[in-house]
Design a protein around this motif. Sequence first.
Motif, PDB file in Angstrom:
ATOM      1  N   ARG A   9      45.106   8.449  -5.674  1.00 25.53           N
ATOM      2  CA  ARG A   9      44.338   8.571  -4.428  1.00 25.53           C
ATOM      3  C   ARG A   9      44.530   7.339  -3.550  1.00 25.53           C
ATOM      4  O   ARG A   9      44.706   7.448  -2.333  1.00 25.53           O
ATOM      5  CB  ARG A   9      42.846   8.784  -4.763  1.00 25.53           C
ATOM      6  N   ALA A  10      44.524   6.157  -4.165  1.00 28.22           N
ATOM      7  CA  ALA A  10      44.723   4.921  -3.401  1.00 28.22           C
ATOM      8  C   ALA A  10      46.106   4.910  -2.752  1.00 28.22           C
ATOM      9  O   ALA A  10      46.254   4.520  -1.585  1.00 28.22           O
ATOM     10  CB  ALA A  10      44.539   3.701  -4.309  1.00 28.22           C
ATOM     11  N   GLU A  30      56.253  -1.625   0.314  1.00 30.00           N
ATOM     12  CA  GLU A  30      55.263  -1.539   1.391  1.00 30.00           C
ATOM     13  C   GLU A  30      53.957  -0.923   0.893  1.00 30.00           C
ATOM     14  O   GLU A  30      52.863  -1.377   1.252  1.00 30.00           O
ATOM     15  CB  GLU A  30      55.824  -0.739   2.571  1.00 30.00           C
ATOM     16  N   VAL A  31      54.054   0.095   0.053  1.00 26.22           N
ATOM     17  CA  VAL A  31      52.853   0.707  -0.508  1.00 26.22           C
ATOM     18  C   VAL A  31      52.149  -0.283  -1.423  1.00 26.22           C
ATOM     19  O   VAL A  31      50.925  -0.462  -1.342  1.00 26.22           O
ATOM     20  CB  VAL A  31      53.183   2.021  -1.260  1.00 26.22           C
ATOM     21  N   ALA A  32      52.910  -0.953  -2.284  1.00 24.84           N
ATOM     22  CA  ALA A  32      52.322  -1.940  -3.203  1.00 24.84           C
ATOM     23  C   ALA A  32      51.616  -3.044  -2.426  1.00 24.84           C
ATOM     24  O   ALA A  32      50.502  -3.455  -2.781  1.00 24.84           O
ATOM     25  CB  ALA A  32      53.400  -2.521  -4.112  1.00 24.84           C
ATOM     26  N   ASP A  33      52.231  -3.527  -1.361  1.00 23.20           N
ATOM     27  CA  ASP A  33      51.624  -4.582  -0.543  1.00 23.20           C
ATOM     28  C   ASP A  33      50.357  -4.110   0.152  1.00 23.20           C
ATOM     29  O   ASP A  33      49.437  -4.889   0.382  1.00 23.20           O
ATOM     30  CB  ASP A  33      52.624  -5.106   0.496  1.00 23.20           C
ATOM     31  N   GLY A  37      43.851  -5.956  -3.038  1.00 19.69           N
ATOM     32  CA  GLY A  37      42.898  -6.164  -4.122  1.00 19.69           C
ATOM     33  C   GLY A  37      43.337  -5.606  -5.461  1.00 19.69           C
ATOM     34  O   GLY A  37      42.602  -5.699  -6.433  1.00 19.69           O
ATOM     35  N   ARG A  38      44.498  -5.036  -5.540  1.00 20.62           N
ATOM     36  CA  ARG A  38      44.982  -4.494  -6.807  1.00 20.62           C
ATOM     37  C   ARG A  38      46.212  -5.286  -7.221  1.00 20.62           C
ATOM     38  O   ARG A  38      47.149  -5.428  -6.450  1.00 20.62           O
ATOM     39  CB  ARG A  38      45.349  -3.021  -6.671  1.00 20.62           C
ATOM     40  N   GLU A  39      46.182  -5.760  -8.412  1.00 23.52           N
ATOM     41  CA  GLU A  39      47.324  -6.483  -8.962  1.00 23.52           C
ATOM     42  C   GLU A  39      48.188  -5.497  -9.745  1.00 23.52           C
ATOM     43  O   GLU A  39      48.058  -5.362 -10.949  1.00 23.52           O
ATOM     44  CB  GLU A  39      46.846  -7.628  -9.868  1.00 23.52           C
ATOM     45  N   LEU A  40      49.027  -4.783  -9.034  1.00 14.81           N
ATOM     46  CA  LEU A  40      49.852  -3.755  -9.658  1.00 14.81           C
ATOM     47  C   LEU A  40      51.312  -4.167  -9.681  1.00 14.81           C
ATOM     48  O   LEU A  40      51.829  -4.724  -8.710  1.00 14.81           O
ATOM     49  CB  LEU A  40      49.718  -2.444  -8.877  1.00 14.81           C
ATOM     50  N   ALA A  41      51.964  -3.842 -10.760  1.00 11.00           N
ATOM     51  CA  ALA A  41      53.399  -4.084 -10.863  1.00 11.00           C
ATOM     52  C   ALA A  41      54.136  -3.114  -9.943  1.00 11.00           C
ATOM     53  O   ALA A  41      53.697  -1.980  -9.727  1.00 11.00           O
ATOM     54  CB  ALA A  41      53.867  -3.899 -12.303  1.00 11.00           C
TER      55      ALA A  41
END
Length: 154
Positions: A9-10, A30-33, A37-41
């Motif tokens: 959903r995010a 771009e999506v990861a950036d 607030g989420r520290e995702l690989a």
Amino acid sequence: MTRLGDLERAVMDVLWDSVPGTSGGSTVREVADALDGRELAYTTVMTVLDRLAGKGMVQREREGRAWRYRAAASREAHIARLMLDALDLGGSRDAALVRFARSVTGTEAEVLRAALGKQAAASASGGETLTDRVEAPTADRSGRAPVADEAADR
């Protein structure tokens, strides 16, 4: 019914919130950036986007060595699909619709009345109805065609 997990959903919110027509989609980076607030690989975001593509929620296009992703349908079309799928869960569709209609606010009821009035007028005149305008995604797993996007009416 395509239910989305929290991370899916995010990711979809990022794609839905991107300005349509101004870009050819978003890269994994771009999506990861954009997922503040989420520290995702990077690989986690890439896996989520790949799964969303498999579910038909996103479309992707090759750009060099990377992929660009964009939502296959608008947020509104997705929500409408969820509502229609909920009506198929059993029982009386009519009773569920009546109960829903009784639960909306006055403003929401006016929006529904206006949309139904447009639908009836278009049907009577042989013109395009709301259900004639269907977005690009393919049918869902149940074989049902996607929902028309009412956002274009606004």
